[in-house]
Design an enzyme around this catalytic site. Sequence first.
Site, short mmCIF file in Angstrom:
data_model
loop_
_atom_site.label_atom_id
_atom_site.label_comp_id
_atom_site.label_asym_id
_atom_site.label_seq_id
_atom_site.Cartn_x
_atom_site.Cartn_y
_atom_site.Cartn_z
N CYS A 4 -27.16 -8.90 0.78
CA CYS A 4 -26.99 -8.27 2.10
C CYS A 4 -27.62 -6.89 2.23
CB CYS A 4 -25.51 -8.18 2.45
SG CYS A 4 -24.60 -6.96 1.46
N CYS A 49 -19.57 -7.59 -4.03
CA CYS A 49 -20.03 -6.75 -2.93
C CYS A 49 -19.00 -6.84 -1.80
CB CYS A 49 -21.39 -7.24 -2.44
SG CYS A 49 -21.99 -6.39 -0.95
N CYS A 75 -20.58 -8.68 1.52
CA CYS A 75 -20.90 -10.12 1.62
C CYS A 75 -20.21 -10.98 0.57
CB CYS A 75 -22.41 -10.32 1.54
SG CYS A 75 -23.11 -10.00 -0.09
N CYS A 117 -20.62 -3.88 -15.69
CA CYS A 117 -21.63 -4.75 -16.31
C CYS A 117 -22.13 -5.70 -15.21
CB CYS A 117 -20.97 -5.50 -17.46
SG CYS A 117 -22.08 -6.53 -18.40
#
Length: 133
Positions: free
Chosen positions: A51, A97, A100, A121
Site C-alpha cells: 500500500c 501494516c 493494509c 525482523c
Amino acid sequence: MSEKVQKSEHEWQQQLTPEQYRVTREKGTERPFTGDYQVSDEQGIYHCVCCGAPLFENEHKFDAGCGWPSFDRPLADASIEEHLDTSHGMRRIEVTCRRCDSHLGHVFPDGPQDTTGLRYCINSVSLDFHPGE
C-alpha cells in the site's frame, strides 16, 4: 495514517509478484539471507510493498545476523500493528501494516539494549525502499 486499503485477493495477486503475495497476504517468510534489503546502508524510508505506507527508517536498521532486515523500531507506532502468532508451534508477535494488514515479519525482545531492546525482523519482499527520504 490513511484509511484502510482493501482489495480482493485477485487484485492483490495482480499487483504483487508471487513471492510478495505469498509473504504479505499468506503470512509467509522469505528464505534468510536472500532478500534485497538484508544488507543496505543507504539512507531512506522503507514503505509497505502493498500500500505504500511508510514503515521503517534505515537509520534504525541494524545487522542482527539473522538473514532478514532488522530494525529497532518502526517509523511510527501508528504505522504497524502487532498480533500474537501461535503458528508452527511457536509463540511470537507478528508485525503487520496498519493500513493494509500485510504481513511484514515478527518482533522479538532481543534487539540492541542501548536503544529499544527490540528486533523487528522484517521480510525484504514486504518492503519498498525509497532512498533519500
